[in-house]
Scaffold this motif. Structure first.
Motif, PDB file in Angstrom:
ATOM      1  N   GLN A   1       0.858  -1.187   0.000  1.00 20.82           N
ATOM      2  CA  GLN A   1       0.000   0.000   0.000  1.00 20.82           C
ATOM      3  C   GLN A   1       0.886   1.227   0.000  1.00 20.82           C
ATOM      4  OE1 GLN A   1      -3.355   0.210  -0.203  1.00 20.82           O
ATOM      5  NE2 GLN A   1      -3.365  -2.008  -0.474  1.00 20.82           N
ATOM      6  N   TRP A   2       0.413   2.281  -0.642  1.00 18.84           N
ATOM      7  CA  TRP A   2       1.227   3.493  -0.668  1.00 18.84           C
ATOM      8  C   TRP A   2       1.298   4.110   0.730  1.00 18.84           C
ATOM      9  CZ3 TRP A   2      -1.365   8.011   0.604  1.00 18.84           C
ATOM     10  CH2 TRP A   2      -2.758   8.014   0.439  1.00 18.84           C
ATOM     11  N   SER A   3       2.413   4.756   0.977  1.00 21.59           N
ATOM     12  CA  SER A   3       2.625   5.391   2.275  1.00 21.59           C
ATOM     13  C   SER A   3       2.525   6.910   2.116  1.00 21.59           C
ATOM     14  CB  SER A   3       4.020   5.033   2.785  1.00 21.59           C
ATOM     15  OG  SER A   3       4.995   5.592   1.921  1.00 21.59           O
ATOM     16  N   VAL A   4       2.515   7.589   3.238  1.00 22.82           N
ATOM     17  CA  VAL A   4       2.496   9.057   3.218  1.00 22.82           C
ATOM     18  C   VAL A   4       3.717   9.572   2.447  1.00 22.82           C
ATOM     19  CG1 VAL A   4       2.657  11.128   4.682  1.00 22.82           C
ATOM     20  CG2 VAL A   4       1.194   9.227   5.363  1.00 22.82           C
ATOM     21  N   THR A   5       4.858   8.897   2.664  1.00 22.16           N
ATOM     22  CA  THR A   5       6.089   9.285   1.962  1.00 22.16           C
ATOM     23  C   THR A   5       5.931   9.071   0.458  1.00 22.16           C
ATOM     24  OG1 THR A   5       7.323   8.519   3.863  1.00 22.16           O
ATOM     25  CG2 THR A   5       8.581   8.892   1.863  1.00 22.16           C
ATOM     26  N   ASP A   6       5.313   7.938   0.089  1.00 22.96           N
ATOM     27  CA  ASP A   6       5.136   7.661  -1.341  1.00 22.96           C
ATOM     28  C   ASP A   6       4.331   8.767  -2.013  1.00 22.96           C
ATOM     29  OD1 ASP A   6       6.526   5.231  -1.517  1.00 22.96           O
ATOM     30  OD2 ASP A   6       4.787   4.094  -0.821  1.00 22.96           O
ATOM     31  N   LEU A   7       3.259   9.214  -1.354  1.00 17.85           N
ATOM     32  CA  LEU A   7       2.436  10.257  -1.971  1.00 17.85           C
ATOM     33  C   LEU A   7       3.173  11.596  -1.983  1.00 17.85           C
ATOM     34  CD1 LEU A   7      -0.200  11.176  -3.293  1.00 17.85           C
ATOM     35  CD2 LEU A   7      -1.121  11.603  -1.011  1.00 17.85           C
ATOM     36  N   ALA A   8       3.803  11.927  -0.866  1.00 18.58           N
ATOM     37  CA  ALA A   8       4.495  13.220  -0.780  1.00 18.58           C
ATOM     38  C   ALA A   8       5.570  13.340  -1.853  1.00 18.58           C
ATOM     39  CB  ALA A   8       5.116  13.395   0.608  1.00 18.58           C
ATOM     40  N   GLU A   9       6.219  12.225  -2.159  1.00 24.79           N
ATOM     41  CA  GLU A   9       7.345  12.282  -3.079  1.00 24.79           C
ATOM     42  C   GLU A   9       6.992  11.822  -4.500  1.00 24.79           C
ATOM     43  OE1 GLU A   9      11.026  11.041  -1.440  1.00 24.79           O
ATOM     44  OE2 GLU A   9      10.589  11.931   0.505  1.00 24.79           O
ATOM     45  N   ALA A  10       5.700  11.690  -4.762  1.00 24.50           N
ATOM     46  CA  ALA A  10       5.257  11.320  -6.112  1.00 24.50           C
ATOM     47  C   ALA A  10       4.885  12.590  -6.873  1.00 24.50           C
ATOM     48  CB  ALA A  10       4.052  10.388  -6.021  1.00 24.50           C
ATOM     49  N   HIS A  11       5.449  12.747  -8.059  1.00 27.29           N
ATOM     50  CA  HIS A  11       5.209  13.982  -8.825  1.00 27.29           C
ATOM     51  C   HIS A  11       4.832  13.719 -10.281  1.00 27.29           C
ATOM     52  CE1 HIS A  11       6.972  15.876  -5.334  1.00 27.29           C
ATOM     53  NE2 HIS A  11       8.062  15.154  -5.489  1.00 27.29           N
ATOM     54  N   TRP A  12       4.735  12.461 -10.652  1.00 30.91           N
ATOM     55  CA  TRP A  12       4.470  12.150 -12.063  1.00 30.91           C
ATOM     56  C   TRP A  12       2.989  11.854 -12.236  1.00 30.91           C
ATOM     57  CZ3 TRP A  12       8.270  11.152 -16.179  1.00 30.91           C
ATOM     58  CH2 TRP A  12       9.569  11.525 -15.812  1.00 30.91           C
ATOM     59  N   MET A  13       2.202  12.911 -12.418  1.00 29.63           N
ATOM     60  CA  MET A  13       0.755  12.769 -12.586  1.00 29.63           C
ATOM     61  C   MET A  13       0.466  11.884 -13.800  1.00 29.63           C
ATOM     62  SD  MET A  13       0.002  14.732 -10.125  1.00 29.63           S
ATOM     63  CE  MET A  13       0.979  15.913  -9.213  1.00 29.63           C
ATOM     64  N   GLY A  14      -0.512  11.022 -13.643  1.00 31.53           N
ATOM     65  CA  GLY A  14      -0.907  10.151 -14.755  1.00 31.53           C
ATOM     66  C   GLY A  14      -0.095   8.866 -14.812  1.00 31.53           C
ATOM     67  N   CYS A  15       0.984   8.809 -14.023  1.00 33.87           N
ATOM     68  CA  CYS A  15       1.820   7.615 -14.039  1.00 33.87           C
ATOM     69  C   CYS A  15       1.346   6.598 -13.003  1.00 33.87           C
ATOM     70  CB  CYS A  15       3.284   7.976 -13.790  1.00 33.87           C
ATOM     71  SG  CYS A  15       4.089   8.616 -15.281  1.00 33.87           S
ATOM     72  N   SER A  16       1.736   5.368 -13.226  1.00 32.97           N
ATOM     73  CA  SER A  16       1.381   4.264 -12.325  1.00 32.97           C
ATOM     74  C   SER A  16       2.528   4.029 -11.356  1.00 32.97           C
ATOM     75  CB  SER A  16       1.160   2.981 -13.133  1.00 32.97           C
ATOM     76  OG  SER A  16       0.117   3.172 -14.064  1.00 32.97           O
ATOM     77  N   TYR A  17       2.196   3.877 -10.093  1.00 34.77           N
ATOM     78  CA  TYR A  17       3.195   3.571  -9.072  1.00 34.77           C
ATOM     79  C   TYR A  17       2.887   2.167  -8.552  1.00 34.77           C
ATOM     80  CZ  TYR A  17       4.950   8.400  -8.969  1.00 34.77           C
ATOM     81  OH  TYR A  17       5.536   9.606  -9.301  1.00 34.77           O
ATOM     82  N   VAL A  18       3.733   1.236  -8.952  1.00 36.33           N
ATOM     83  CA  VAL A  18       3.517  -0.168  -8.618  1.00 36.33           C
ATOM     84  C   VAL A  18       4.324  -0.515  -7.367  1.00 36.33           C
ATOM     85  CG1 VAL A  18       3.854  -2.545  -9.432  1.00 36.33           C
ATOM     86  CG2 VAL A  18       3.099  -0.757 -11.037  1.00 36.33           C
ATOM     87  N   ILE A  19       3.664  -1.164  -6.419  1.00 34.93           N
ATOM     88  CA  ILE A  19       4.332  -1.527  -5.161  1.00 34.93           C
ATOM     89  C   ILE A  19       4.156  -3.025  -4.922  1.00 34.93           C
ATOM     90  CG2 ILE A  19       4.456  -1.140  -2.658  1.00 34.93           C
ATOM     91  CD1 ILE A  19       3.139   1.591  -3.104  1.00 34.93           C
ATOM     92  N   THR A  20       5.264  -3.697  -4.632  1.00 41.92           N
ATOM     93  CA  THR A  20       5.215  -5.123  -4.301  1.00 41.92           C
ATOM     94  C   THR A  20       5.653  -5.309  -2.855  1.00 41.92           C
ATOM     95  OG1 THR A  20       5.724  -5.779  -6.569  1.00 41.92           O
ATOM     96  CG2 THR A  20       6.161  -7.413  -4.854  1.00 41.92           C
TER      97      THR A  20
END
Lengths: 164, 101
Positions: free
Chosen positions: A107-126
């Protein structure tokens, strides 16, 4: 599929999918097993569309966060510049990124969201538990910018390698 | 010179992957880009006009933040600028000391 509840439809009915071959799906999961107990990271190249991000290549990247690699990842911008150039030369775009969560849910974390800047892109987490890849989830970064960005659960559609 | 636009910023650059501008310095090139595509400005710069911390701009293979002459660095027609937002993240810290992850 997010939390397994199938909550991939949001209030306005928008539906997002990331499609990748079983070979690519295995490749990014295996990367997480290899780097365990550290986080792995990499870039997904392919063709982007509003509803469907289709992955055509998986590119491994180094994690520069050697100071805290068990719970942080960062891809050197210089490496991204090179990956983006190679993608452009092959007629592909950056459509997403992947990383692993060692001994932590996919699951995405607060850090993952704060540091995500590529709108429209997929962030895959395993999630990788005791060295073995478990759940692989994907989240689409949506919004106009930093003020209203959010992650939306995205369907991970794995297609057979022969069909891709 | 060419300026390569990353996927998330293309909606603000008429969906173009590459924008060609006439410029003799890095600063002029960015100025030309944002005057043609003003919507890009708020995605690249903070309200104070500073390049956002998570936005990296490379002149060929060098981060413009580390160029000796910064934005005054001269550019040639054959040079290219690449805009590349950072990629980072990670799972929450399990530390019970309340350190946020």
């Amino acid at each position: 599929m997010g939390d397994g509840q199938g909550a991939i439809w949001d209030a306005d009915g928008a539906f997002v999918v990331i499609e990748l071959s079983s070979v690519h799906h295995s490749a990014l999961r295996q990367h997480g097993e290899e780097t365990y107990p550290h986080e792995c990271c990499g870039v997904l190249l392919g063709h982007a569309a509003e509803a469907l991000n289709r992955v055509e290549a998986v590119v491994r990247a180094g994690n520069t966060r050697t100071d805290s690699a068990h719970n942080r990842y960062n891809i050197a911008p210089q490496e991204l510049v090179r990956i983006q150039r190679e993608a452009r030369e092959s007629g592909l775009d950056i459509v997403g990124f992947y990383h692993s969560h060692p001994d932590h849910p996919a699951q995405w974390s607060v850090t993952d969201l704060a540091e995500a800047h590529w709108m429209g892109c997929s962030y895959v987490i395993t999630s990788v538990e005791r060295g073995v890849a478990q759940q692989t989830n994907s989240f689409r970064l949506t919004g106009e910018g930093e003020d209203d960005k959010k992650f939306k659960d995205e369907e991970v559609r794995v297609v057979s390698a022969a069909a891709s | 010179m060419k300026i390569h636009i990353p996927t998330p910023l293309r909606p603000y650059a008429d969906k173009q992957a590459t924008v060609t501008v006439e410029a003799s310095t890095v600063g002029q090139a960015l100025e030309a880009l944002t005057s043609t595509h003003p919507e890009l400005k708020k995605h690249l710069y903070s309200d104070g006009g500073k390049l956002r911390a998570f936005v990296n701009i490379y002149l060929n293979d060098e981060d413009i933040r580390y160029l000796a002459a910064k934005e005054a660095t001269p550019v040639k027609e054959s040079d290219s600028l690449t805009i590349i937002p950072s990629i980072a993240g990670g799972r929450p810290s399990i530390s019970p000391r309340g350190k946020r992850g």
